[in-house]
Design an enzyme around this catalytic site. Structure first.
Site, PDB file in Angstrom:
ATOM      1  N   GLY A 156       0.821  -1.204   0.000  1.00  0.00           N
ATOM      2  CA  GLY A 156       0.000   0.000   0.000  1.00  0.00           C
ATOM      3  C   GLY A 156       0.850   1.246   0.000  1.00  0.00           C
ATOM      4  O   GLY A 156       2.008   1.239   0.407  1.00  0.00           O
TER       5      GLY A 156
ATOM      6  N   GLY B 103       0.473   5.508   0.913  1.00  0.00           N
ATOM      7  CA  GLY B 103      -0.436   6.475   1.525  1.00  0.00           C
ATOM      8  C   GLY B 103       0.212   7.827   1.566  1.00  0.00           C
ATOM      9  O   GLY B 103       1.321   8.013   1.058  1.00  0.00           O
TER      10      GLY B 103
ATOM     11  N   GLY C 152       3.619   7.645   3.518  1.00  0.00           N
ATOM     12  CA  GLY C 152       4.627   6.628   3.314  1.00  0.00           C
ATOM     13  C   GLY C 152       4.126   5.388   2.624  1.00  0.00           C
ATOM     14  O   GLY C 152       3.011   5.337   2.109  1.00  0.00           O
TER      15      GLY C 152
ATOM     16  N   VAL D  81       3.631   1.077   2.663  1.00  0.00           N
ATOM     17  CA  VAL D  81       3.429  -0.039   3.580  1.00  0.00           C
ATOM     18  C   VAL D  81       3.936  -1.319   2.909  1.00  0.00           C
ATOM     19  O   VAL D  81       3.574  -1.615   1.770  1.00  0.00           O
ATOM     20  CB  VAL D  81       1.945  -0.200   3.937  1.00  0.00           C
ATOM     21  CG1 VAL D  81       1.783  -1.303   4.971  1.00  0.00           C
ATOM     22  CG2 VAL D  81       1.376   1.103   4.448  1.00  0.00           C
TER      23      VAL D  81
ATOM     24  N   LYS E 247       5.129   0.157   8.003  1.00  0.00           N
ATOM     25  CA  LYS E 247       4.852   1.447   7.366  1.00  0.00           C
ATOM     26  C   LYS E 247       6.108   2.287   7.440  1.00  0.00           C
ATOM     27  O   LYS E 247       6.573   2.643   8.529  1.00  0.00           O
ATOM     28  CB  LYS E 247       3.704   2.148   8.089  1.00  0.00           C
ATOM     29  CG  LYS E 247       3.401   3.502   7.516  1.00  0.00           C
ATOM     30  CD  LYS E 247       2.011   3.964   7.854  1.00  0.00           C
ATOM     31  CE  LYS E 247       1.561   5.013   6.869  1.00  0.00           C
ATOM     32  NZ  LYS E 247       0.199   4.777   6.440  1.00  0.00           N
TER      33      LYS E 247
ATOM     34  N   ASP F 215      -7.248  10.752   9.438  1.00  0.00           N
ATOM     35  CA  ASP F 215      -7.209  10.217   8.072  1.00  0.00           C
ATOM     36  C   ASP F 215      -8.054   8.946   7.980  1.00  0.00           C
ATOM     37  O   ASP F 215      -7.623   7.930   7.437  1.00  0.00           O
ATOM     38  CB  ASP F 215      -5.762   9.938   7.659  1.00  0.00           C
ATOM     39  CG  ASP F 215      -5.615   9.800   6.141  1.00  0.00           C
ATOM     40  OD1 ASP F 215      -6.576  10.141   5.417  1.00  0.00           O
ATOM     41  OD2 ASP F 215      -4.555   9.334   5.690  1.00  0.00           O
TER      42      ASP F 215
END
Ligand SMILES: *[C@@H]1O[C@H](CO)[C@@H](O)[C@H](O)[C@H]1NC(C)=O
Ligand SMILES: *[C@@H]1O[C@H](CO)[C@@H](O)[C@H](O)[C@H]1NC(C)=O
Ligand SMILES: *[C@@H]1O[C@H](CO)[C@@H](O)[C@H](O)[C@H]1NC(C)=O
Ligand SMILES: *[C@@H]1O[C@H](CO)[C@@H](O)[C@H](O)[C@H]1NC(C)=O
Ligand SMILES: *[C@@H]1O[C@H](CO)[C@@H](O)[C@H](O)[C@H]1NC(C)=O
Ligand SMILES: *[C@@H]1O[C@H](CO)[C@@H](O)[C@H](O)[C@H]1NC(C)=O
Ligand SMILES: *[C@@H]1O[C@H](CO)[C@@H](O)[C@H](O)[C@H]1NC(C)=O
Ligand SMILES: *[C@@H]1O[C@H](CO)[C@@H](O)[C@H](O)[C@H]1NC(C)=O
Ligand SMILES: *[C@@H]1O[C@H](CO)[C@@H](O)[C@H](O)[C@H]1NC(C)=O
Length: 719
Positions: free
Chosen positions: A417, A419, A422, A424, A439, A542
């Site tokens: 992932g 975001g 940063g 993941v 992360k 978030d």
């Protein structure tokens, strides 16, 4: 009988019987087959004949009508050249004893004359590479019952393939490729079990489904229907075509799954299903087609795990590009690693079964002892927590090196992932057997080592059933000497809510209303904990579906909480988490007031929660392209509320909760009153949370109260 073979050869200077072995059929063994036919002709299956032919004849222009006055005993006529133009004279049909006619590679125009239907002895007809137009005359095919090879490829033919082709019971090879034939594939064609060499319908405009009758082609070796407009699924019956060696279906609009029945095709050499809209996963059964040497499924919608054995061992023989959701496979394929849920579950299952069978009695005897131990442990834990809160939960140390190792050097395959703050990665720590999510914060600011660790440590003690557990943090420098900060979380096997809401094609199912309600309740519980049960309220800042992760049991775990505070720590604002420096959330979910430089607040989280809830019920992202110029998800729901809510609720959810199976084409939606009431109440919560003014939004306590009422009402017997 005096039969004559007449050969016009315009482009070859020499001619021998082997030169007849023209490249009518591209694949090599088809050429072999063709030589067989030739051999058969000269070894006496057919009447004796003498050869007479013209060579290097500068025979441009149209074919004269007089061609029809050649001996009616003529059995073979080859005019494979390159200059004959104009219409094929009707009179050619007078040569009723022809068994072989080749006029390929000329400039012939206009239609194929109906008079060809007089060729009742015709066995091999080659008209490829010309400019013949119009439809394939149905009468021809209806009458040429002896036909065994028919090549009309590379012309300008249009219209449907006549179903009269079903009369050609001797057909072994058919090539209609490179025309503009349209309509459906006639089932009569697929019913020709004589077809063995080739059926090539590629590069046309054929539409409709690939009929299941394709399974009747049990002797076909090459089937090519690529580059058409076929839709629907690939029929399972394709697994009956046991002689298939080459199957080409690329460049259509086929959808559905790849049938695992393909694995019955033990002789399959090449399989191309690329550029369709196939979904689901690659059937693992395909790895036992040992003959397979080439497999292309690129540019589809496939997901799930790529098999490891058989052809899948050799990355250079498989093409998988353009299927973003595929995972696993051999390393050379460079796909991301799959979540390990299947294997784990099965193992657990058999393990548990074993225990139940063998140790059930012992288990009962031990039960009281175990309970005592558990109670004792819990008591001790509580005591410790109360007394030494500041000293427990010291971070297990983890170095940059370890994380680097755990993620194969932060490789793309392990990236699960990205975001705002940063990336993941998925990784497996040496020290701990379990899989973790790492992360890595991408931050401009350097330093702040101590306060980052302190803050992270504090977060590590924030524990709740519906929050993703922080295992540890790492603040260090990477091998390039850059600042490196990472948070290690527990790994959630069922991915994010985002995937469940918007990529359920891969997951093969949709969340039920009950599941959605449980998830909402989980998120609300997490928010309640963050806002009210922590030492000082934590603003998530978030909240969005990709930050809600689901575990094995589909329990929601909110992740990324406290990132705002961590980031502001690093920015040197550790005492003031309400600073609007750092993160402001994600477009669509951030409350309007953040845009006006207002401080981060729990009301802001409520807005994000409201939007998330509306998204879960409508299936629409707040960033959907329909939302612009002040029109947003909130308004979209508000307009329909409360009288027309069925128009905006996620259609897949509705169809699942629908009481009646729709029999007519007009789908009438009939929800149980409980379900409808539940949807309505949930939408109301979503609306009350996402109002523009922060002060008018309801808080998380009220939400929990409301949700409890809804849960109870829905659990009431539905009868
Ligand atoms: C075919 O006929 C020719 C004479 O026309 C003869 O010389 C030849 O032997 C015959 N071939 C066969 C295979 O019968
Ligand atoms: C060709 O055959 C047709 C009948 O099929 C006849 O009318 C015509 O005269 C013939 N032409 C020649 C040049 O023999
Ligand atoms: C097709 O074949 C039938 C006999 O099977 C024959 O009577 C008919 O004339 C043929 N059609 C044409 C157009 O030659
Ligand atoms: C093929 O035929 C379809 C109608 O069936 C037509 O729309 C299309 O333009 C044709 N394509 C070509 C390349 O001629
Ligand atoms: C089918 O025809 C196309 C175009 O003529 C050709 O490129 C392709 O190789 C053929 N397929 C097979 C299996 O022979
Ligand atoms: C696989 O199919 C795609 C799309 O049809 C094509 O671009 C690619 O070249 C094929 N791969 C191989 C190895 O032939
Ligand atoms: C492909 O399938 C998906 C559903 O699986 C559908 O939404 C999409 O429109 C399809 N695309 C095409 C080009 O048919
Ligand atoms: C084919 O593969 C499946 C699993 O991938 C396996 O269970 C099955 O036994 C295999 N069949 C043969 C005939 O090898
Ligand atoms: C993989 O396939 C290629 C041809 O596509 C071949 O040259 C190579 O030897 C194969 N590698 C293995 C390990 O079988």
């Amino acid at each position: 009988m005096d039969c004559v073979v007449l050969l016009f050869y315009f482009s070859f200077f020499t001619f021998s019987s082997s030169a007849l072995n023209l490249d009518f059929w591209h694949p090599h063994h088809i050429n072999n087959h063709y030589s067989n036919t030739i051999d058969r002709h000269s070894t006496g299956d057919l009447p004796n004949h003498s050869h007479s032919f013209f060579q290097d004849n500068n025979f441009g222009g149209p074919l004269p009508k007089i061609i029809g006055n050649l001996s009616t005993h003529l059995s073979q006529l080859a005019m494979a050249g390159n200059l004959i133009s104009g219409k094929i004279p009707t009179e050619l049909g007078n040569l009723v004893n022809l068994i072989f006619l080749s006029m390929e590679d000329n400039l012939l125009t206009d239609v194929i004359p109906e008079s060809f239907s007089k060729f009742q002895k015709m066995q091999e007809l080659f008209l490829k590479i010309n400019k013949l137009s119009g439809e394939i005359p149905a009468a021809i095919l209806g009458n040429l019952s002896q036909l065994s090879l028919l090549d009309l490829s590379d012309n300008l033919l249009v219209g449907k393939i006549p179903s009269t082709i079903g009369n050609c019971k001797m057909l072994q090879g058919v090539d209609f490729s490179m025309n503009n034939l349209s309509g459906a594939i006639p089932t009569e064609l697929l019913g020709l079990s004589s077809l063995s060499i080739l059926l090539n319908l590629s590069h046309n405009s054929l539409s409709g489904n690939l009929p299941p009758e394709v399974g009747l082609l049990q002797n076909i070796e090459r089937l090519d229907i690529s580059e058409n407009h076929l839709s629907g699924g690939i029929p399972t019956k394709i697994g009956d075509c046991l002689s298939l060696e080459y199957l080409f279906l690329e460049g259509n609009s086929l959808d559905g799954n790849i049938p695992s029945s393909l694995s019955s095709l033990k002789g399959l050499l090449q399989l191309d299903l690329s550029r369709n809209n196939l979904s689901g996963s690659i059937p693992h059964e395909l790895q036992n087609i040992s003959a397979l040497e080439w497999f292309n499924v690129s540019f589809n919608n496939l997901g799930g795990e790529v098999p490891l054995l058989g052809i899948f061992q050799n990355a250079s023989r498989v093409s998988l590009t353009g299927n973003d959701r595929l995972c696993g496979g051999v390393a050379k394929l460079n796909l991301r690693i799959c979540p390990p849920k299947d294997v784990k579950k099965r193992k657990h299952h058999s393990h548990r079964k074993l225990i139940i069978i063998i140790f059930s009695i012992a288990f009962l005897l031990l039960l009281s002892f175990i309970l005592t131990v558990i109670i004792y442990k819990i008591m001790r834990k509580r005591q410790r927590k109360a007394s030494t809160d500041s000293t427990i939960g010291k971070l297990p140390k983890v170095s940059y090196q370890e994380l680097h190792h755990a993620t194969d050097g932060f490789s793309v395959q392990n990236l699960i992932g990205t975001g705002g703050v940063g990336f993941v990665y998925k990784g497996r720590l040496n020290s701990e057997e379990r899989v973790v999510a790492i992360k890595v914060l991408s931050l401009q600011k350097k330093g702040a080592h101590k306060s980052f660790i302190a803050e992270c440590n504090a977060f590590r003690n924030i524990r709740h059933r519906n929050l993703v557990k922080i295992i540890t943090c790492c603040s260090s420098v990477d091998h390039k000497g850059n600042d490196f900060k990472a948070i290690v979380y527990e790994f959630m096997t069922n991915g994010s809510l985002e995937e469940w809401l918007h990529q359920n094609a891969e997951l093969q199912r949709t969340l039920t209303l009950e599941e959605r309600l449980e998830i909402v309740f989980g998120i609300a519980s997490a928010l309640h904990y963050l806002h009210h049960d922590c030492e000082k309220p934590i603003v998530h800042c978030d909240l969005k579906p990709s930050n809600v992760l689901l575990d094995d049991d589909m329990v929601a775990h909110v992740s990324d909480f406290g990132i705002a505070r961590l980031v502001s720590t690093i920015d040197g604002n550790s005492n003031n988490q309400t600073s609007s420096m750092g993160i402001k959330g994600t477009i669509g979910y951030t409350p309007p007031e953040y845009g006006m430089d207002s401080q981060l607040s729990t009301e802001g989280d409520m807005y994000s929660f409201g939007i998330l809830l509306l998204e879960m019920l409508t299936g629409r992202r707040p960033t959907d392209e329909m939302f612009k110029d002040g029109y947003n998800l909130h308004n979209y729901v508000k307009i329909a509320f409360p009288n027309n809510i069925l128009e905006i609720v996620d259609a897949t959810l509705l169809s699942m909760e629908n009481d009646h199976v729709a029999v007519t084409t007009e789908v009438a939606i009939h929800l149980h009153p409980n379900v409808e009431r539940c949807l309505s109440s949930l939408l109301k919560i979503g609306l009350s949370c996402s109002v523009e003014s922060p002060r008018e939004r309801i808080n998380i306590k009220e939400v929990i109260t409301e949700l409890n009422i809804i849960l109870k009402a829905l659990a009431d017997p539905r009868g």
